[in-house]
Design a protein around this motif. Structure first.
Motif, mmCIF file in Angstrom:
data_model
loop_
_atom_site.group_PDB
_atom_site.id
_atom_site.type_symbol
_atom_site.label_atom_id
_atom_site.label_comp_id
_atom_site.label_asym_id
_atom_site.label_seq_id
_atom_site.Cartn_x
_atom_site.Cartn_y
_atom_site.Cartn_z
ATOM 1 N N ASP A 335 0.821 -1.207 0.000
ATOM 2 C CA ASP A 335 0.000 0.000 0.000
ATOM 3 C C ASP A 335 0.856 1.257 0.000
ATOM 4 O O ASP A 335 0.442 2.310 -0.511
ATOM 5 C CB ASP A 335 -0.933 0.002 1.218
ATOM 6 N N ALA A 336 2.081 1.169 0.526
ATOM 7 C CA ALA A 336 2.957 2.347 0.575
ATOM 8 C C ALA A 336 3.289 2.855 -0.819
ATOM 9 O O ALA A 336 3.459 4.067 -1.017
ATOM 10 C CB ALA A 336 4.234 2.011 1.340
ATOM 11 N N SER A 337 3.390 1.959 -1.799
ATOM 12 C CA SER A 337 3.680 2.402 -3.173
ATOM 13 C C SER A 337 2.593 3.326 -3.688
ATOM 14 O O SER A 337 2.871 4.294 -4.411
ATOM 15 C CB SER A 337 3.815 1.186 -4.092
ATOM 16 N N PHE A 338 1.357 3.040 -3.316
ATOM 17 C CA PHE A 338 0.227 3.855 -3.770
ATOM 18 C C PHE A 338 0.123 5.150 -2.972
ATOM 19 O O PHE A 338 -0.132 6.222 -3.544
ATOM 20 C CB PHE A 338 -1.066 3.058 -3.656
ATOM 21 N N TYR A 339 0.335 5.057 -1.661
ATOM 22 C CA TYR A 339 0.212 6.266 -0.852
ATOM 23 C C TYR A 339 1.271 7.291 -1.231
ATOM 24 O O TYR A 339 1.015 8.497 -1.211
ATOM 25 C CB TYR A 339 0.291 5.920 0.629
ATOM 26 N N ARG A 340 2.462 6.816 -1.598
ATOM 27 C CA ARG A 340 3.497 7.749 -2.060
ATOM 28 C C ARG A 340 3.041 8.515 -3.286
ATOM 29 O O ARG A 340 3.513 9.626 -3.560
ATOM 30 C CB ARG A 340 4.789 6.995 -2.376
ATOM 31 N N PRO A 388 -12.504 8.756 -0.255
ATOM 32 C CA PRO A 388 -12.095 9.844 0.631
ATOM 33 C C PRO A 388 -11.542 11.027 -0.160
ATOM 34 O O PRO A 388 -11.218 10.912 -1.346
ATOM 35 C CB PRO A 388 -10.996 9.202 1.474
ATOM 36 N N THR A 389 -11.446 12.144 0.516
ATOM 37 C CA THR A 389 -10.797 13.305 -0.070
ATOM 38 C C THR A 389 -9.306 13.036 -0.212
ATOM 39 O O THR A 389 -8.658 12.552 0.712
ATOM 40 C CB THR A 389 -11.025 14.543 0.814
ATOM 41 N N ARG A 390 -8.768 13.347 -1.385
ATOM 42 C CA ARG A 390 -7.348 13.154 -1.625
ATOM 43 C C ARG A 390 -6.526 14.138 -0.787
ATOM 44 O O ARG A 390 -6.923 15.273 -0.556
ATOM 45 C CB ARG A 390 -6.993 13.376 -3.093
ATOM 46 N N ALA A 391 -5.373 13.681 -0.338
ATOM 47 C CA ALA A 391 -4.386 14.563 0.270
ATOM 48 C C ALA A 391 -3.150 14.557 -0.625
ATOM 49 O O ALA A 391 -2.953 13.659 -1.452
ATOM 50 C CB ALA A 391 -4.025 14.069 1.668
ATOM 51 N N ALA A 392 -2.329 15.568 -0.484
ATOM 52 C CA ALA A 392 -1.105 15.625 -1.273
ATOM 53 C C ALA A 392 -0.230 14.421 -0.945
ATOM 54 O O ALA A 392 -0.227 13.927 0.181
ATOM 55 C CB ALA A 392 -0.352 16.913 -0.972
ATOM 56 N N PRO A 393 0.514 13.892 -1.930
ATOM 57 C CA PRO A 393 1.428 12.794 -1.631
ATOM 58 C C PRO A 393 2.363 13.180 -0.497
ATOM 59 O O PRO A 393 2.750 14.350 -0.365
ATOM 60 C CB PRO A 393 2.201 12.610 -2.953
ATOM 61 N N PRO A 394 2.725 12.212 0.355
ATOM 62 C CA PRO A 394 3.553 12.562 1.507
ATOM 63 C C PRO A 394 4.926 13.064 1.087
ATOM 64 O O PRO A 394 5.507 12.612 0.091
ATOM 65 C CB PRO A 394 3.670 11.229 2.266
ATOM 66 N N GLY A 395 5.438 14.009 1.834
ATOM 67 C CA GLY A 395 6.770 14.525 1.581
ATOM 68 C C GLY A 395 7.795 13.794 2.425
ATOM 69 O O GLY A 395 7.584 12.673 2.873
ATOM 70 N N VAL A 396 8.891 14.467 2.701
ATOM 71 C CA VAL A 396 9.983 13.832 3.434
ATOM 72 C C VAL A 396 9.609 13.648 4.898
ATOM 73 O O VAL A 396 9.924 12.637 5.510
ATOM 74 C CB VAL A 396 11.258 14.679 3.309
ATOM 75 N N LEU A 397 8.927 14.615 5.494
ATOM 76 C CA LEU A 397 8.653 14.569 6.926
ATOM 77 C C LEU A 397 7.346 13.848 7.210
ATOM 78 O O LEU A 397 6.422 13.896 6.424
ATOM 79 C CB LEU A 397 8.609 15.984 7.488
#
Length: 397
Positions: A335-340, A388-397
């Motif tokens: 799932d991390a591949s998609f969340y990124r 769900p509402t999309r959020a921006a892809p996660p950054g470094v932090l």
């Protein structure tokens, strides 16, 4: 033992056990090997038998083989052998090598999803002979090396207790001398297939449901992740006669154990429009024994909705459930591949820590019972979770 008095649940558990036994007959399903190729053919035959065409997506990665020797022998202060496994992408020692152990400190794996203790073994002239990686809990278990590791040097995984013993000896000022030997190393490119099945829904919505069907080299992987594989197979068979409302893309990923190679390739090959069309991703990875469930999701609002839907189902079907959630989720599952890439994602596992990447990860009735319980849970999640509402892809932090 089953967790549901419904005779249908007992029947599902019996079928899950039989399916697990059939799957593991192909041996370890290490990416790029004959075992995973045979398992992929078996899955395709089962899926096409109920009317689902299977698309294959080849995934090619740099190849590696574990070799046949993985030895860590303490010479001083007390002679003993430490159970050990080569880490994925480890180099070779080129024969037996001796050296003295130094404690290095924490070793982050899977983006610090796990934090192990790291040791370096040096020869008398100061050269690095090998690295040892002591697991945070449980017996020795291989894992892929983090990016930037020196692949020309041998890296061996040892268990938590053995790591604590090394730490104690070093803290007491006792020189710790080892003989280390490992003969793994790179080989030609390794290729296996992602298996993709599209299940049309009767209404709106689009969900990607996934599980990895590969294993490490040392296990037939009934828990990790034959169990999730069989759960998806049973869902495909059920949806062949009673389709879900939302359309579901089922993906059996290869190379999850190779730093999510199969899912990363899938995401990289998809267009932005294809990813945006997905409401969310649900990843089923490891339905072990017992009642301890980890359920992670992101972004935060989706994590809360996912937890609520799971608890709603468990309230009437599984009062003994022990649920742990974590935000942000770990990065060591598909799932991390998609969340990124900004796709809302969720992950579900019955954590079975001491069977992880172990030769004794074989079919048992406890795994089968949890597969049987998870199948209707996933049906409930697919039916109840909305986009769900999309959020921006996660950054470094």
């Amino acid at each position: 033992m089953t967790h549901d008095i419904d005779p249908a649940a007992a029947q599902r558990a019996d079928r899950a056990y039989d399916d697990l036994v059939a799957l593991v007959q192909h041996g370890p399903r290490f990416h790029g090997t004959a075992g995973i190729a045979a398992a992929g053919d078996w899955l395709e035959q089962r899926l096409t038998a109920v009317g689902w065409p299977v698309a294959r997506q080849p995934v090619t990665l740099p190849g590696w083989q574990p070799g046949s020797v993985h030895r860590v022998a303490v010479q001083q202060p007390i002679a003993r052998e430490l159970p050990a496994w080569p880490m994925l992408w480890s180099g070779s020692t080129g024969g037996p090598r001796r050296g003295t152990v130094e404690a290095v400190g924490p070793q982050g794996l899977w983006g610090d999803s796990m934090v192990w203790q790291k040791f370096v073994v040096r020869s008398d002239d100061g050269d690095v002979v090998a690295y040892l990686h002591a697991r945070d809990d449980g017996p020795a278990a291989p894992q892929p090396l983090p990016s930037g590791s020196d692949h020309d040097v041998a890296h061996l995984a040892i268990g938590r207790v053995d790591g604590l013993q090394l730490t104690e000896w070093i803290a007491d000022g006792k020189p710790v001398e080892l003989e280390v030997e490992a003969d793994g190393g790179p080989v030609d490119a390794a290729t296996s297939d992602n298996l993709i099945v599209d299940v049309p829904g009767t209404g709106d919505g689009s969900v990607l449901l996934c599980a990895h069907y590969d294993t490490f080299f040392n296990t037939v992987g009934a828990y990790d992740n034959g169990s999730g594989t069989i759960a998806l197979l049973q869902l495909a068979e059920r949806w062949a006669t009673a389709p879900p409302v939302a359309s579901v893309r089922l993906v059996f990923f290869t190379a999850e154990e190779w730093h999510l190679g199969g899912s990363r390739h899938f995401v990289d090959s998809a267009s932005p429009d294809e990813l945006d069309a997905l409401d969310y991703v649900l990843n089923v990875d490891g339905l072990g024994r017992g009642s301890f469930v980890e359920a992670f999701g992101a972004p935060e609002a989706f994590s809360t909705a996912f937890r609520g839907a799971l608890l709603q189902h468990a309230a009437v079907t599984r009062p003994d459930l022990e649920l742990v959630t974590r935000f942000p989720p770990t990065t060591g599952t598909d799932d991390a591949s998609f969340y990124r890439a900004g796709v809302p994602s969720a992950f579900l596992t019955f954590n079975d820590l001491h069977r992880l990447h172990q030769p004794d990860d074989e079919p048992n009735r406890g795994i089968a019972a949890n597969v049987a319980w998870t199948v209707p849970l996933v049906e409930h999640l697919v039916a109840s979770l909305t986009r769900p509402t999309r959020a921006a892809p996660p950054g470094v932090l």
